[in-house]
Design a protein around this motif. Structure first.
Motif, PDB file in Angstrom:
ATOM      1  N   SER A  47       4.764  12.330   5.773  1.00 18.78           N
ATOM      2  CA  SER A  47       3.832  11.262   6.131  1.00 18.78           C
ATOM      3  C   SER A  47       3.931  10.979   7.623  1.00 18.78           C
ATOM      4  O   SER A  47       4.963  11.203   8.242  1.00 18.78           O
ATOM      5  N   SER A  48       2.840  10.475   8.187  1.00 16.14           N
ATOM      6  CA  SER A  48       2.839  10.110   9.608  1.00 16.14           C
ATOM      7  C   SER A  48       2.577   8.617   9.728  1.00 16.14           C
ATOM      8  O   SER A  48       2.497   7.909   8.730  1.00 16.14           O
ATOM      9  N   GLU A  49       2.440   8.140  10.964  1.00 15.82           N
ATOM     10  CA  GLU A  49       2.233   6.712  11.204  1.00 15.82           C
ATOM     11  C   GLU A  49       0.929   6.220  10.603  1.00 15.82           C
ATOM     12  O   GLU A  49       0.842   5.115  10.104  1.00 15.82           O
ATOM     13  N   GLU A  50      -0.132   7.031  10.661  1.00 14.84           N
ATOM     14  CA  GLU A  50      -1.428   6.574  10.199  1.00 14.84           C
ATOM     15  C   GLU A  50      -1.831   7.150   8.841  1.00 14.84           C
ATOM     16  O   GLU A  50      -2.889   6.843   8.332  1.00 14.84           O
ATOM     17  N   GLN A  51      -0.979   7.968   8.234  1.00  8.34           N
ATOM     18  CA  GLN A  51      -1.323   8.577   6.951  1.00  8.34           C
ATOM     19  C   GLN A  51      -0.098   8.642   6.056  1.00  8.34           C
ATOM     20  O   GLN A  51       0.973   9.035   6.486  1.00  8.34           O
ATOM     21  N   ILE A  52      -0.279   8.263   4.795  1.00  5.97           N
ATOM     22  CA  ILE A  52       0.781   8.377   3.798  1.00  5.97           C
ATOM     23  C   ILE A  52       0.406   9.518   2.869  1.00  5.97           C
ATOM     24  O   ILE A  52      -0.685   9.523   2.301  1.00  5.97           O
ATOM     25  N   ASN A  53       1.294  10.496   2.732  1.00  3.40           N
ATOM     26  CA  ASN A  53       1.093  11.595   1.797  1.00  3.40           C
ATOM     27  C   ASN A  53       1.822  11.278   0.504  1.00  3.40           C
ATOM     28  O   ASN A  53       3.021  11.007   0.516  1.00  3.40           O
ATOM     29  N   VAL A  54       1.097  11.302  -0.604  1.00  4.07           N
ATOM     30  CA  VAL A  54       1.669  11.040  -1.915  1.00  4.07           C
ATOM     31  C   VAL A  54       1.489  12.307  -2.735  1.00  4.07           C
ATOM     32  O   VAL A  54       0.377  12.805  -2.877  1.00  4.07           O
TER      33      VAL A  54
END
Length: 161
Positions: A47-54
């Motif tokens: 995941s990055s600061e602006e995106q959450i990977n689920v």
């Protein structure tokens, strides 16, 4: 003179950008959520600061298969129980109170029941992955990581005496 005006205009435009050197982390709920299904031992993207990977993990044997919900023929009469056919038939041609029809008094009262019945049928046929729970877990893990980084920076700034 024109060169001086152009330089002044560029300086005026660059000043706000220079003032924004450090961006605040996005507020909870404002980030982009990417829902993925990974197979076997494939890693889940970070995941990055602006995106959450689920990520939902499935076995390697499912990688090139048609999803379970789409494998059979849902309209095949053999896949429907007699009780559900009889339940569907009891609503055919109904009118009056509780029928969700425009005929008779109180016909609109049954419309909510129809919506609930359709929602339950959709829920029974959906995927077994609970995306809401996975998203919340990823969000909490990300917030914990941000808090740990903030504590480390604060410890650097204010060393114990």
């Amino acid at each position: 003179m024109k060169l001086l005006l152009a330089a002044a205009a560029l300086t005026a435009l660059a000043a706000p950008a220079a003032a924004q050197t450090q961006a605040a982390p996005p507020a909870a709920g404002s980030e982009r959520i990417n829902q993925l299904i990974v197979y076997g031992d494939d890693p889940c993207p970070q995941s990055s600061e602006e995106q959450i990977n689920v990520c939902a993990r499935k076995p390697e044997s499912e990688r090139y298969r048609i999803p379970e919900a789409l494998r059979g023929d849902p309209n095949d009469p053999a896949n429907q129980a007699w009780a559900s056919k009889a339940t569907e038939l009891q609503y055919v041609g109904r009118s009056g109170i509780g029928s969700c029809s425009t005929v008779g008094p109180g016909g609109m009262i049954g419309c909510f029941n129809d919506i609930v019945r359709q929602a339950r049928a959709e829920r029974a046929g959906r995927d077994e992955v609970n995306w809401n729970r996975l998203i919340e877990e990823a969000r909490q893990e990300r917030l914990g990581r941000i808090d740990a980084e903030a504590a480390a920076v604060e410890a650097e700034q204010n060393p114990p005496k």
